[in-house]
Scaffold this active site. Sequence first.
Site, short mmCIF file in Angstrom:
data_model
loop_
_atom_site.label_atom_id
_atom_site.label_comp_id
_atom_site.label_asym_id
_atom_site.label_seq_id
_atom_site.Cartn_x
_atom_site.Cartn_y
_atom_site.Cartn_z
N CYS A 243 -8.61 3.09 5.43
CA CYS A 243 -9.48 3.29 4.82
C CYS A 243 -9.91 4.41 4.09
O CYS A 243 -10.82 5.25 5.15
CB CYS A 243 -11.42 1.88 4.33
SG CYS A 243 -12.28 2.29 3.66
N ALA A 244 -9.33 4.83 3.23
CA ALA A 244 -9.07 6.26 3.19
C ALA A 244 -10.89 7.07 2.68
O ALA A 244 -11.14 8.30 2.90
CB ALA A 244 -9.01 7.05 2.14
N SER B 246 -6.85 4.26 -5.54
CA SER B 246 -5.78 4.59 -4.01
C SER B 246 -5.75 6.34 -4.54
O SER B 246 -5.91 6.61 -3.54
CB SER B 246 -4.09 4.53 -4.34
OG SER B 246 -3.88 5.66 -3.13
N HIS C 174 1.02 -1.15 -0.12
CA HIS C 174 -0.15 -0.30 0.40
C HIS C 174 1.02 1.22 0.06
O HIS C 174 1.64 1.30 0.35
CB HIS C 174 -0.72 -0.47 1.15
CG HIS C 174 -2.35 -1.19 0.76
ND1 HIS C 174 -1.98 -2.50 0.64
CD2 HIS C 174 -3.41 -0.62 0.62
CE1 HIS C 174 -2.74 -2.84 1.34
NE2 HIS C 174 -3.62 -1.98 0.64
N PRO C 175 0.24 2.28 -0.53
CA PRO C 175 1.29 3.16 -0.53
C PRO C 175 1.09 4.22 0.23
O PRO C 175 -0.42 4.15 1.21
CB PRO C 175 0.12 4.23 -1.77
CG PRO C 175 -0.85 4.01 -2.16
CD PRO C 175 -0.55 2.30 -1.58
N GLU D 261 -9.71 7.41 -4.07
CA GLU D 261 -9.57 7.41 -2.47
C GLU D 261 -9.12 8.22 -1.49
O GLU D 261 -9.72 8.88 -0.85
CB GLU D 261 -9.71 5.68 -2.44
CG GLU D 261 -10.34 4.84 -2.88
CD GLU D 261 -9.30 3.13 -2.30
OE1 GLU D 261 -9.79 2.28 -3.69
OE2 GLU D 261 -8.22 3.45 -2.16
N GLN D 262 -7.85 8.55 -1.94
CA GLN D 262 -7.27 9.72 -1.38
C GLN D 262 -7.32 10.94 -1.23
O GLN D 262 -7.87 11.90 -0.76
CB GLN D 262 -5.50 9.34 -1.53
CG GLN D 262 -4.74 8.32 -1.06
CD GLN D 262 -4.17 8.72 -0.70
OE1 GLN D 262 -3.21 9.64 -0.84
NE2 GLN D 262 -2.81 7.26 -1.03
N PHE E 161 1.58 2.71 7.48
CA PHE E 161 -0.58 3.28 7.93
C PHE E 161 -1.24 2.64 7.32
O PHE E 161 -1.54 3.51 5.75
CB PHE E 161 0.13 4.59 8.50
CG PHE E 161 -1.69 5.02 9.30
CD1 PHE E 161 -2.27 4.43 10.35
CD2 PHE E 161 -2.29 5.37 8.63
CE1 PHE E 161 -3.72 4.69 10.96
CE2 PHE E 161 -3.48 6.61 8.85
CZ PHE E 161 -4.25 5.08 9.76
N1 LIG Z 1 -1.90 3.75 3.03
C1 LIG Z 1 -3.16 3.41 2.99
O1 LIG Z 1 -4.21 4.07 3.87
N2 LIG Z 1 -2.96 3.64 1.13
C2 LIG Z 1 -4.81 3.41 1.63
N3 LIG Z 1 -5.64 3.78 2.11
C3 LIG Z 1 -7.28 3.89 0.67
O2 LIG Z 1 -8.31 4.02 1.39
N4 LIG Z 1 -6.46 3.64 -0.36
C4 LIG Z 1 -4.94 3.23 -0.21
O3 LIG Z 1 -4.15 3.57 -0.87
#
Ligand SMILES: NC(=O)N[C@H]1NC(=O)NC1=O
Length: 173
Positions: free
Chosen positions: A126-127, A88, A71-72, A91-92, A123
Amino acid sequence: MEGLISISEVNSMNDERFEWVFRNVIELCSEAAAHVKHMRPFKDVTDLCAAFYKYLNEVSYEEKLKVLMSHPDLAGRLAAQGELTQESASEQQSAGLSDLSNAQKAIIDSSNKRYKEKFGFPFIICARENKVQSIIDGLNLRYGNTRDEEINIGINEVKKICKLRILDIVKNE
Ligand SMILES: NC(=O)N[C@H]1NC(=O)NC1=O
């Protein structure tokens, strides 16, 4: 994606297509789709999500770590360089991470760094279910946990991300 697909389409598509369609419902983990395709047919989208959760539950400890490490960082280097996966990135953005003040960016960067130094993986949260402040709060709070607690919480967040990604592909009916 144009329209959402039905669960019967999911059940009847060929293996190759299934692997392609679901290749990134777990970030950079196309092995999940390759595994889950054999678990068809699914009753509904809930049943499909459960198959991906089962995959995450049953992989080895090393595989779980690999999933977490793929995961980034939130608002990190890949985001700055425009190198996030499409999923991603959106989401971000939805959490407000593409529009941080300098102060928020500095807090998130230093908190991500110390988190990764302590646990050895990024870390993960869920964004789409959070906003900037709850992400900052999570970074602070979860830093106090043990590594095993964070592996569990991290995988649980990956499941939430996975479910929302599946709901962007498959009709919930
Ligand atoms: N680091 C991290 O939580 N990454 C993620 N969260 C999310 O919702 N999309 C992601 O890529």
